[in-house]
Design an enzyme around this catalytic site. Structure first.
Site, PDB file in Angstrom:
ATOM      1  N   GLU A 126       0.833  -1.204   0.000  1.00  0.00           N
ATOM      2  CA  GLU A 126       0.000   0.000   0.000  1.00  0.00           C
ATOM      3  C   GLU A 126       0.867   1.254   0.000  1.00  0.00           C
ATOM      4  O   GLU A 126       0.608   2.209  -0.742  1.00  0.00           O
ATOM      5  CB  GLU A 126      -0.940   0.024   1.212  1.00  0.00           C
ATOM      6  N   SER A 224      -0.031  -9.839   6.942  1.00  0.00           N
ATOM      7  CA  SER A 224      -1.060  -8.789   6.886  1.00  0.00           C
ATOM      8  C   SER A 224      -0.719  -7.674   7.870  1.00  0.00           C
ATOM      9  O   SER A 224      -0.647  -7.892   9.081  1.00  0.00           O
ATOM     10  CB  SER A 224      -2.436  -9.380   7.218  1.00  0.00           C
TER      11      SER A 224
END
Length: 651
Positions: A126, A224
């Protein structure tokens, strides 16, 4: 007895769920799909997608000509979009809307000359995507210590334009510490709140649950970012374990615990959370004290209760975007309400209807237990409530109000409390053949004259019925107070050759052409136009025939009365010839008052033909020689002025 509690907000977030759905939808259509990187940080889901035909690629160069490439929810830099465009492959952009918002912010601020400071993990996809929109004008810091060190080494940046953003899954607590390092009230520094509200809520809920638990299980991918942060948050308050799925439970030796909490990262599907709970329920010997009874059933009943299509449920809004809302149902399902299931009003967005935190009633449209999702409808609930109101309105003759939304064949439609109301052209109150477009988007009052009892929840309305009722009320009120001589202010509604019809407020009266002006006119349009406002008075009434005769001329405007007050016999005036006869000529003295110049008064000699001396339009000097008040006749003379002149000459 132990108790298991699942965090209120755990599992798939909106962005991840959206990305996963996009891939599965394409696979169901037998599309050849390639995801640019793992679609989410959950190996189980990634493996399942690959089993169904999806291909995992790491760069655009790996794309095959007929493949559809999916941009994962983490987003990518601008250059990747350019590479895909150059390749010519079809693309589906599953970038999370919250991430896309950051891309837009940094791109705009970079163009404005700002240095972009990004809070996050520089190696996270991201953050790499965000960097790709900064044009190399950026700095990434992982925590408040790195940010402080940056400022200490680069004090020359103070006074320059700085823009701060954070990775959507950034640790809320650490972000608050970073904010303390940033100078306050500096006009050259802008700070954007870009941490996803779902991330904020998930971390806050996990922290609260951890504070009251003996142990916490955090379910989610080991890579994650948001799951790791959940682990960090929970570890501050109690013993915490990070697992990817239920298979790892057997390898754990959980300590004896009275309260066990479970939360999950944004990339964890509901079915994996459910499997963890189920396995714990079936294998109570996972704890160090197998003899201790653990009341998992109660937790399961509360957290994993079944919901069924057609069931009415309550949900709390957890996120709102332009296309749909996400709701928490108190189960391990993620609930979605699309815009078309929120309202029929195409002019509204979800944010116009609900806010995050609102509790709303919903109808279950579709349940997908394997994916842990539920499609819901608020509109159907509203339709039922609206339908009940519609039925009651018909029974009681209630006047309702709504905005016309569409022009359709032979009428118009509007939406009232979720119920479609059709108003036939004959019931719009417009004249036959009139354009219905003039009602589009207009607020109207209407009555329900028919209700569809066949289950379609539709109704027929009438604007005309409301207008007719108002007219009857206005007529009754008018005749109760009307009397000759009473004055009204009304609007000219229509014109005919014999007069003007004036709307007195629901009832019409007529001003005869002779009452419109003191002078002679050939048509009412010479004096008034449709839409003009007139002050009129009642001249005559006939209630039996519903006739109202109105007067418009005012006595003080009577030209004859004006003439009498301003002129006398012997006055010399200028007059304009308006008509010629065999016996003389009529001349206008003032507007509305003519005098006769007899043929014998035109000259001091005999005149055989008036037209030999005078023409229509001539302006002549005349002397008033007689005024007949009763007959309203005036005699004027040109000869008298000649004779007066001769007498003066002799003197």
């Amino acid at each position: 007895m132990s108790k298991v509690t699942v965090a209120k907000s755990a599992g798939f977030c909106f962005g991840v769920d959206r990305a996963v759905k996009m891939v599965y939808n394409e696979l169901e259509e037998n599309t050849r799909v390639a995801t640019l990187g793992p679609i989410i940080h959950n190996q189980d889901v990634v493996d399942d997608m690959q089993d169904k035909g999806a291909r995992l690629i790491e760069s655009v160069d790996e794309l095959l000509p007929d493949e559809t490439v999916v941009i994962r929810s983490h987003g990518v830099g601008r250059s990747v979009y350019d590479e895909i465009a150059a390749k010519g492959n079809r693309m589906l952009d599953a970038t999370c809307p919250f991430v896309a918002k950051i891309h837009k912010i940094v791109a705009e601020k970079t163009k404005e000359g700002y240095l972009i400071l990004i809070a996050g993990d520089v190696n996270h996809p991201e953050v790499q995507g965000i960097i790709g929109h900064c044009e190399q004008n950026y700095f990434v810091f992982k925590d408040n210590f790195e940010l402080k060190h940056f400022f200490e080494k680069n004090d020359n940046f103070f006074g320059k334009k700085l823009a701060f953003v954070a990775q959507t899954t950034y640790n809320i607590v650490v972000w608050e510490e970073c904010l303390k390092v940033i100078p306050k009230d500096d006009p050259d520094i802008v700070i954007f709140d870009t941490i996803c509200n779902a991330t904020d809520t998930r971390q806050s809920d996990a922290a609260e649950l951890a504070k009251s638990s003996d142990i916490m299980l955090v379910v989610g991918g080991k890579h994650s970012s948001n799951t790791v942060k959940l682990y960090e948050v929970c570890s501050r308050y109690c013993k915490t374990y990070h697992i990817e799925n239920s298979d790892e439970l057997s390898s754990l030796k959980l300590p004896c615990a009275g309260k066990i909490g479970i939360t999950a990262g944004a990339s964890t599907p509901a079915y994996i959370i459910k499997e963890v709970q189920t396995k714990m329920t079936e294998n109570v010997n996972l704890t160090a004290n197998p003899d201790e009874e653990i009341d998992f059933a109660e937790a399961l009943d509360q957290s994993f209760k079944k919901i069924h299509t057609g069931e009415k449920v309550k949900g709390v809004v957890v996120s709102v975007d332009n296309a749909e809302i996400t709701v928490d149902l108190g189960t391990k399902h993620t609930g979605y309400v699309k815009l078309e299931d929120l309202t029929d009003d195409s002019s509204k967005k979800p944010a116009d209807i609900v806010n995050v935190g609102d509790e709303i009633d919903l109808i279950v449209i579709k349940v997908n237990d394997s994916e842990g999702t539920v499609v819901l409808s608020k509109k159907k609930v509203d339709e039922q409530a609206g339908y009940d109101t519609i039925v009651k309105a018909k029974e009681e003759g209630t006047v309702l109000e709504g905005v016309v939304s569409r022009i359709v064949n032979k009428g118009v439609t509007l939406n009232y409390l979720g119920v479609r109301v059709f108003i036939p052209a004959s019931q719009t109150g417009l004249p036959r053949g009139a354009e219905l477009d003039q009602l589009n988007k207009q607020k109207v009052e209407f009555k329900i004259i028919e209700v569809d009892e066949g289950g379609k929840r539709r109704a027929v309305g009438s604007i005309k019925a409301v207008e007719s009722a108002k007219k009857e009320e206005a007529k009754a009120a008018f005749w109760a107070e009307a009397e000759i001589g009473k004055t009204y202010v009304g609007k000219v509604k229509s014109l005919t050759s014999f007069g003007a019809f004036v709307d007195l407020g629901g009832i019409d009266g007529m001003v005869h052409i002779s009452e419109l002006s003191w002078k002679r006119i050939k048509h009412p349009s010479e004096v008034v136009s449709v839409g003009d406002t007139l002050e009129v008075y009642i001249k005559d009434l006939n209630a039996a025939e519903n006739r109202i005769s109105l007067g418009f001329k005012k006595a003080e405007d009577n030209p004859w009365e004006i003439f009498k007050t301003q002129y006398s016999v012997g006055d010399v005036v200028k007059a304009t010839i308006v008509s010629i006869t065999s016996f003389g000529a009529f001349a206008q003295i003032i507007d509305g008052v003519d005098g006769l110049i007899h043929i014998s008064q035109i000259a001091d000699k005999k005149v055989e033909n008036v037209k030999d001396i005078l023409s229509v339009g001539d302006v002549v000097d005349v002397k008033i020689i007689e005024i007949d008040t009763d007959s309203k006749r005036i005699s004027i003379s040109m000869r008298a002025l000649i004779e007066d002149s001769d007498e003066e000459a002799e003197d």
